[in-house]
Design a protein around this motif. Structure first.
Motif, PDB file in Angstrom:
ATOM      1  N   ARG A  97      47.255  54.414  51.905  1.00 49.11           N
ATOM      2  CA  ARG A  97      45.853  54.043  51.718  1.00 49.11           C
ATOM      3  C   ARG A  97      45.287  54.686  50.450  1.00 49.11           C
ATOM      4  NH1 ARG A  97      44.442  55.267  56.326  1.00 49.11           N
ATOM      5  NH2 ARG A  97      43.603  57.360  55.952  1.00 49.11           N
ATOM      6  N   GLU A  98      45.608  55.957  50.227  1.00 43.95           N
ATOM      7  CA  GLU A  98      45.128  56.652  49.031  1.00 43.95           C
ATOM      8  C   GLU A  98      45.717  56.034  47.761  1.00 43.95           C
ATOM      9  OE1 GLU A  98      46.136  60.690  49.665  1.00 43.95           O
ATOM     10  OE2 GLU A  98      44.434  61.089  51.021  1.00 43.95           O
ATOM     11  N   GLU A  99      46.996  55.670  47.839  1.00 43.24           N
ATOM     12  CA  GLU A  99      47.641  55.042  46.684  1.00 43.24           C
ATOM     13  C   GLU A  99      46.997  53.685  46.360  1.00 43.24           C
ATOM     14  OE1 GLU A  99      51.773  54.819  47.544  1.00 43.24           O
ATOM     15  OE2 GLU A  99      52.132  56.982  47.291  1.00 43.24           O
ATOM     16  N   ARG A 100      46.645  52.941  47.434  1.00 43.84           N
ATOM     17  CA  ARG A 100      45.981  51.653  47.201  1.00 43.84           C
ATOM     18  C   ARG A 100      44.607  51.848  46.562  1.00 43.84           C
ATOM     19  NH1 ARG A 100      48.153  50.489  52.339  1.00 43.84           N
ATOM     20  NH2 ARG A 100      46.123  50.878  53.323  1.00 43.84           N
ATOM     21  N   LEU A 101      43.874  52.884  47.006  1.00 43.59           N
ATOM     22  CA  LEU A 101      42.564  53.171  46.414  1.00 43.59           C
ATOM     23  C   LEU A 101      42.697  53.549  44.937  1.00 43.59           C
ATOM     24  CD1 LEU A 101      40.831  55.208  49.285  1.00 43.59           C
ATOM     25  CD2 LEU A 101      40.286  52.887  48.515  1.00 43.59           C
ATOM     26  N   VAL A 102      43.718  54.394  44.653  1.00 46.11           N
ATOM     27  CA  VAL A 102      43.959  54.783  43.259  1.00 46.11           C
ATOM     28  C   VAL A 102      44.318  53.569  42.410  1.00 46.11           C
ATOM     29  CG1 VAL A 102      45.490  56.084  41.725  1.00 46.11           C
ATOM     30  CG2 VAL A 102      44.610  57.153  43.812  1.00 46.11           C
ATOM     31  N   GLN A 103      45.155  52.696  42.980  1.00 47.53           N
ATOM     32  CA  GLN A 103      45.560  51.488  42.261  1.00 47.53           C
ATOM     33  C   GLN A 103      44.363  50.581  41.988  1.00 47.53           C
ATOM     34  OE1 GLN A 103      48.413  50.954  40.905  1.00 47.53           O
ATOM     35  NE2 GLN A 103      47.918  48.891  40.149  1.00 47.53           N
ATOM     36  N   LYS A 104      43.478  50.469  42.991  1.00 48.93           N
ATOM     37  CA  LYS A 104      42.272  49.649  42.794  1.00 48.93           C
ATOM     38  C   LYS A 104      41.387  50.221  41.701  1.00 48.93           C
ATOM     39  CE  LYS A 104      41.870  47.550  47.384  1.00 48.93           C
ATOM     40  NZ  LYS A 104      41.036  47.445  48.619  1.00 48.93           N
ATOM     41  N   GLU A 105      41.262  51.554  41.675  1.00 51.38           N
ATOM     42  CA  GLU A 105      40.462  52.206  40.637  1.00 51.38           C
ATOM     43  C   GLU A 105      41.066  51.968  39.256  1.00 51.38           C
ATOM     44  OE1 GLU A 105      37.545  53.822  40.627  1.00 51.38           O
ATOM     45  OE2 GLU A 105      37.321  53.209  42.713  1.00 51.38           O
ATOM     46  N   ARG A 106      42.397  52.050  39.194  1.00 52.43           N
ATOM     47  CA  ARG A 106      43.076  51.781  37.917  1.00 52.43           C
ATOM     48  C   ARG A 106      42.849  50.353  37.461  1.00 52.43           C
ATOM     49  NH1 ARG A 106      48.956  54.653  39.100  1.00 52.43           N
ATOM     50  NH2 ARG A 106      48.270  56.841  38.798  1.00 52.43           N
ATOM     51  N   GLU A 107      42.964  49.419  38.411  1.00 50.66           N
ATOM     52  CA  GLU A 107      42.751  48.008  38.063  1.00 50.66           C
ATOM     53  C   GLU A 107      41.318  47.767  37.617  1.00 50.66           C
ATOM     54  OE1 GLU A 107      43.884  45.854  41.517  1.00 50.66           O
ATOM     55  OE2 GLU A 107      46.065  46.115  41.185  1.00 50.66           O
ATOM     56  N   ARG A 108      40.358  48.393  38.309  1.00 49.53           N
ATOM     57  CA  ARG A 108      38.959  48.224  37.932  1.00 49.53           C
ATOM     58  C   ARG A 108      38.691  48.828  36.546  1.00 49.53           C
ATOM     59  NH1 ARG A 108      34.611  50.109  42.241  1.00 49.53           N
ATOM     60  NH2 ARG A 108      35.497  52.162  41.743  1.00 49.53           N
ATOM     61  N   ALA A 109      39.289  50.011  36.316  1.00 48.24           N
ATOM     62  CA  ALA A 109      39.126  50.645  35.003  1.00 48.24           C
ATOM     63  C   ALA A 109      39.745  49.780  33.905  1.00 48.24           C
ATOM     64  CB  ALA A 109      39.766  52.028  35.007  1.00 48.24           C
ATOM     65  N   ALA A 110      40.927  49.190  34.212  1.00 49.85           N
ATOM     66  CA  ALA A 110      41.586  48.326  33.232  1.00 49.85           C
ATOM     67  C   ALA A 110      40.732  47.102  32.928  1.00 49.85           C
ATOM     68  CB  ALA A 110      42.963  47.896  33.753  1.00 49.85           C
ATOM     69  N   ILE A 111      40.096  46.535  33.972  1.00 53.77           N
ATOM     70  CA  ILE A 111      39.231  45.365  33.778  1.00 53.77           C
ATOM     71  C   ILE A 111      38.031  45.728  32.911  1.00 53.77           C
ATOM     72  CG2 ILE A 111      37.657  43.782  34.959  1.00 53.77           C
ATOM     73  CD1 ILE A 111      39.654  43.776  37.307  1.00 53.77           C
ATOM     74  N   VAL A 112      37.433  46.911  33.162  1.00 58.32           N
ATOM     75  CA  VAL A 112      36.281  47.361  32.363  1.00 58.32           C
ATOM     76  C   VAL A 112      36.681  47.556  30.903  1.00 58.32           C
ATOM     77  CG1 VAL A 112      34.663  49.258  31.989  1.00 58.32           C
ATOM     78  CG2 VAL A 112      35.064  48.413  34.301  1.00 58.32           C
ATOM     79  N   ILE A 113      37.839  48.211  30.688  1.00 58.86           N
ATOM     80  CA  ILE A 113      38.326  48.434  29.316  1.00 58.86           C
ATOM     81  C   ILE A 113      38.595  47.106  28.616  1.00 58.86           C
ATOM     82  CG2 ILE A 113      40.250  49.340  27.944  1.00 58.86           C
ATOM     83  CD1 ILE A 113      40.474  51.597  30.040  1.00 58.86           C
TER      84      ILE A 113
END
Length: 250
Positions: free
Chosen positions: A20-36
């Motif tokens: 679950r924590e890994e999925r949350l981290v992955q979602k944050e990375r994806e969101r950060a990548a989308i923002v960038i």
């Protein structure tokens, strides 16, 4: 002692928590990548748009040579809006110089009302936009005057240009549109000039005159005596005479 089932259950819960924590981290990375990516795409789109606009402006001034047909005031107005939309003093200083020369050239045209830049002040649909535009242009003239040095020959030409812009559009006496039948427009145009001078004064117009023009007269006596002596004294006086229109917002 934990039984085997209890140990397996604890291991399973721990694994689920980690997943679950890994999925949350992955979602944050994806969101950060989308923002960038959004910022990068936005920057690239703006840069491309700015290049296209600057190319269009350059083409406009290239075609505006002495032998060509004079451009209408509306054409100059439209190209000025595009320049002011993305204007940067260091990057667009030459374009701004050409714009000012084009505007002053239009004001010198004989018996061509559609060419006179100031004629747009009489257009019901464009009056407010024109006033806003000329305020911006004249203030940029003041900004350039702060940076220029009269003792440098190249700068002295630009100083003359920007001072002429300030004198021309803060005084109606040279406006050909007011000759003959246009005399009836003079009171309204005087009000517009008073409004422009009030705006410039709010932004430090008088201090620019005093800080620049008077020391310039001392250092470069004879270089452009008419303008240097005219602007610091006449413009504040004309603004003072029109101060009752200072709060008249158009």
């Amino acid at each position: 002692m934990f039984t085997l089932s209890q140990t397996s259950r604890a291991w399973f819960i721990d694994r689920a928590r980690q997943a679950r924590e890994e999925r949350l981290v992955q979602k944050e990375r994806e969101r950060a990548a989308i923002v960038i990516q959004a910022h990068v795409r936005s920057f690239l789109c703006r840069s491309q748009l700015q290049r296209e606009i600057r190319r269009e402006i350059d083409d406009f001034f290239k075609a505006d040579d002495p032998g060509s047909t004079k451009r209408s005031a509306l054409c100059i107005f439209k190209i000025a809006r595009k320049l002011l939309f993305l204007f940067r003093i260091k990057e667009d200083n030459e374009r701004f110089e050409k714009l000012c020369r084009s505007i002053l050239s239009s004001m010198d045209a004989e018996n061509e009302p559609k060419v006179w830049y100031v004629s747009l002040a009489c257009s019901k649909d464009l009056t407010l936009f024109w006033i806003k535009q000329i305020k911006s242009i004249l203030w940029y003239c003041c900004e350039f005057l702060k940076q220029l040095k009269p003792e440098i020959l190249q700068d002295s030409r630009l100083i003359t240009l920007y001072l002429t812009m300030l004198v021309t559009f803060t005084d109606t006496s040279t406006w050909k549109i007011l000759r003959g039948k246009g005399e009836s427009l003079r009171p309204a145009m005087n009000h517009i000039c008073a409004n422009i001078m009030g705006h410039l004064n709010q932004h430090g117009f008088y201090s620019v005159n005093v800080d620049f023009a008077l020391p310039s007269a001392w250092r470069c006596d004879g270089l452009f005596p008419d303008l240097v002596s005219y602007v610091p004294h006449n413009n504040p006086v004309r603004w003072s005479d029109g101060r009752r229109w200072h709060d008249w917002q158009l």
